[in-house]
Write a protein that holds these residues in place. Structure first.
Motif, short mmCIF file in Angstrom:
data_model
loop_
_atom_site.label_atom_id
_atom_site.label_comp_id
_atom_site.label_asym_id
_atom_site.label_seq_id
_atom_site.Cartn_x
_atom_site.Cartn_y
_atom_site.Cartn_z
N MET A 1 0.84 -1.20 0.00
CA MET A 1 0.00 0.00 0.00
C MET A 1 0.88 1.24 0.00
SD MET A 1 -2.92 1.09 2.77
CE MET A 1 -3.89 2.57 2.51
N LYS A 2 0.54 2.23 -0.80
CA LYS A 2 1.30 3.46 -0.84
C LYS A 2 1.13 4.23 0.46
CE LYS A 2 -0.78 4.73 -4.64
NZ LYS A 2 -1.21 5.55 -5.76
N ARG A 3 2.12 5.07 0.78
CA ARG A 3 2.04 5.90 1.98
C ARG A 3 0.91 6.91 1.81
NH1 ARG A 3 4.87 7.85 6.26
NH2 ARG A 3 4.72 10.06 6.69
N ILE A 4 0.02 6.98 2.78
CA ILE A 4 -1.09 7.93 2.74
C ILE A 4 -0.64 9.21 3.43
CG2 ILE A 4 -3.47 8.37 3.45
CD1 ILE A 4 -3.96 5.41 3.37
N SER A 5 -0.57 10.29 2.68
CA SER A 5 -0.08 11.55 3.23
C SER A 5 -1.19 12.32 3.93
CB SER A 5 0.50 12.42 2.11
OG SER A 5 -0.49 12.72 1.17
N THR B 1 -13.36 17.91 0.51
CA THR B 1 -12.14 18.21 -0.22
C THR B 1 -11.74 16.98 -1.02
OG1 THR B 1 -11.33 19.78 1.43
CG2 THR B 1 -9.71 18.85 -0.06
N VAL B 2 -11.49 17.18 -2.30
CA VAL B 2 -11.11 16.08 -3.20
C VAL B 2 -9.67 16.30 -3.65
CG1 VAL B 2 -11.71 14.78 -5.27
CG2 VAL B 2 -13.50 16.00 -3.99
N MET B 3 -8.85 15.27 -3.44
CA MET B 3 -7.42 15.35 -3.75
C MET B 3 -7.02 14.15 -4.62
SD MET B 3 -6.27 16.43 0.12
CE MET B 3 -7.46 15.28 0.80
N PRO B 4 -5.80 14.14 -5.11
CA PRO B 4 -5.35 12.99 -5.92
C PRO B 4 -5.45 11.68 -5.15
CG PRO B 4 -3.84 14.84 -6.19
CD PRO B 4 -4.78 15.22 -5.08
N GLY B 5 -5.71 10.60 -5.88
CA GLY B 5 -5.83 9.30 -5.25
C GLY B 5 -4.51 8.82 -4.66
N GLU B 6 -4.61 8.12 -3.52
CA GLU B 6 -3.42 7.61 -2.83
C GLU B 6 -3.46 6.11 -2.59
OE1 GLU B 6 -2.06 10.49 0.43
OE2 GLU B 6 -4.20 10.90 0.22
N HIS C 1 -12.45 9.95 5.79
CA HIS C 1 -11.40 9.93 4.78
C HIS C 1 -11.68 8.73 3.86
CE1 HIS C 1 -8.38 12.54 7.07
NE2 HIS C 1 -9.39 12.37 7.92
N VAL C 2 -11.97 9.01 2.61
CA VAL C 2 -12.25 7.94 1.66
C VAL C 2 -11.11 7.89 0.64
CG1 VAL C 2 -13.86 7.02 -0.05
CG2 VAL C 2 -14.73 8.30 1.93
N TYR C 3 -10.43 6.75 0.59
CA TYR C 3 -9.33 6.57 -0.34
C TYR C 3 -9.77 5.69 -1.50
CZ TYR C 3 -6.57 8.41 3.51
OH TYR C 3 -6.07 9.21 4.52
N MET C 4 -9.60 6.24 -2.72
CA MET C 4 -9.94 5.51 -3.94
C MET C 4 -8.78 5.64 -4.92
SD MET C 4 -13.98 6.61 -4.40
CE MET C 4 -13.63 8.38 -4.60
N ARG C 5 -8.76 4.79 -5.92
CA ARG C 5 -7.67 4.85 -6.89
C ARG C 5 -7.57 6.22 -7.55
NH1 ARG C 5 -9.90 -0.24 -7.90
NH2 ARG C 5 -11.25 0.69 -9.49
N ASN C 6 -8.72 6.82 -7.85
CA ASN C 6 -8.74 8.07 -8.61
C ASN C 6 -8.87 9.32 -7.76
OD1 ASN C 6 -11.32 6.70 -8.22
ND2 ASN C 6 -12.24 8.53 -9.14
N ALA C 7 -9.13 9.19 -6.47
CA ALA C 7 -9.31 10.37 -5.63
C ALA C 7 -9.24 10.03 -4.15
CB ALA C 7 -10.66 11.05 -5.93
N THR C 8 -8.75 10.97 -3.37
CA THR C 8 -8.85 10.91 -1.92
C THR C 8 -9.86 11.98 -1.53
OG1 THR C 8 -6.55 10.21 -1.63
CG2 THR C 8 -7.64 11.23 0.26
N GLU D 1 -15.24 5.22 -7.76
CA GLU D 1 -13.84 4.81 -7.91
C GLU D 1 -13.65 4.26 -9.32
OE1 GLU D 1 -10.44 2.51 -5.38
OE2 GLU D 1 -12.39 1.50 -5.51
N ARG D 2 -12.58 4.71 -9.95
CA ARG D 2 -12.30 4.28 -11.33
C ARG D 2 -10.89 3.70 -11.43
NH1 ARG D 2 -14.99 9.09 -11.54
NH2 ARG D 2 -17.02 9.08 -12.59
#
Length: 216
Positions: free
Chosen positions: A1-5, A100-105, A178-185, A215-216
């Protein structure tokens, strides 16, 4: 899993409540769908006053000033995030809803597999940085609940509640997802003074239940 910032501090919504006024409380209003991004839609009644782009910019500038003052440097750049805010009022009381919508992590499958210990570690980072920023601004008495996985918008979120005292002595509290998806956080939150009527809290909870996440 990638580091969640660390996500941007949209939870510092105490700053935002003065940026836009709200209509009085009303019952049973029709819903309007707000397309935040391709990943997020939310349905709100006309009792919610949605912030204009100018008001959001003013909030972002105030938030950046707080972060700079505290020496906190979030990894997400302003141009990489989309912020949506709305307020609902009842007399002099009000509650704020933020998205707030940010890049996926990370993907949903990775989040579902997180252990309780890992979830606690992640939220511990958010809590420490929240405390730093709030203390720098003159706030205090931060209390985070124990985080847990919870459903929202058809997805699984890391959820917890937060309470704190603002620089002017008002105790505010709310919930964060906090919702983490491939296409958005996506970070969703509500916050209000502890003295607000339960009906306003219920209205915010109902609004969050309308969120649709893709999620896409």
């Amino acid at each position: 899993m990638k580091r969640i910032s660390m996500p941007s501090f949209v939870s510092m919504l105490a700053l935002a409540t003065g940026l836009f006024s709200s209509p009085s409380f009303a019952q049973q209003s029709p819903l309007t769908r707000h397309h935040v991004t391709d990943s997020v839609d939310i349905d709100l009644s006309d009792d919610w006053r949605v912030a204009t782009r100018t008001q959001v910019v003013e909030f972002e500038e105030a938030r950046k000033e707080m972060l700079d003052q505290a020496g906190v440097r979030p990894k997400v750049k302003p141009h990489e995030a989309v912020t949506f805010q709305a307020v609902r009022s009842m007399g002099s009381a009000s509650i704020t809803l933020g998205v707030t919508v940010m890049p996926g992590e990370a993907s949903q499958s990775e989040v579902v597999g997180l252990s309780g210990q890992r979830i606690q570690q992640l939220v511990g980072v958010f809590e420490q940085q929240f405390r730093t920023v709030l203390a720098s601004a003159g706030g205090s008495d931060v209390v985070f609940s124990r985080p847990a996985l919870a459903p929202i918008g058809g997805k699984t979120a890391i959820a917890y509640s937060v309470a704190f005292r603002t620089p002017d002595g008002v105790v505010r509290s709310g919930v964060k997802y906090h919702v983490y998806m491939r296409n958005a956080t996506v970070v969703m939150s509500t916050t209000a003074a502890d003295t607000v009527p339960k009906s306003l809290r219920d209205a915010a909870t109902a609004a969050l239940r309308t969120v649709q996440l893709a999620e896409r």
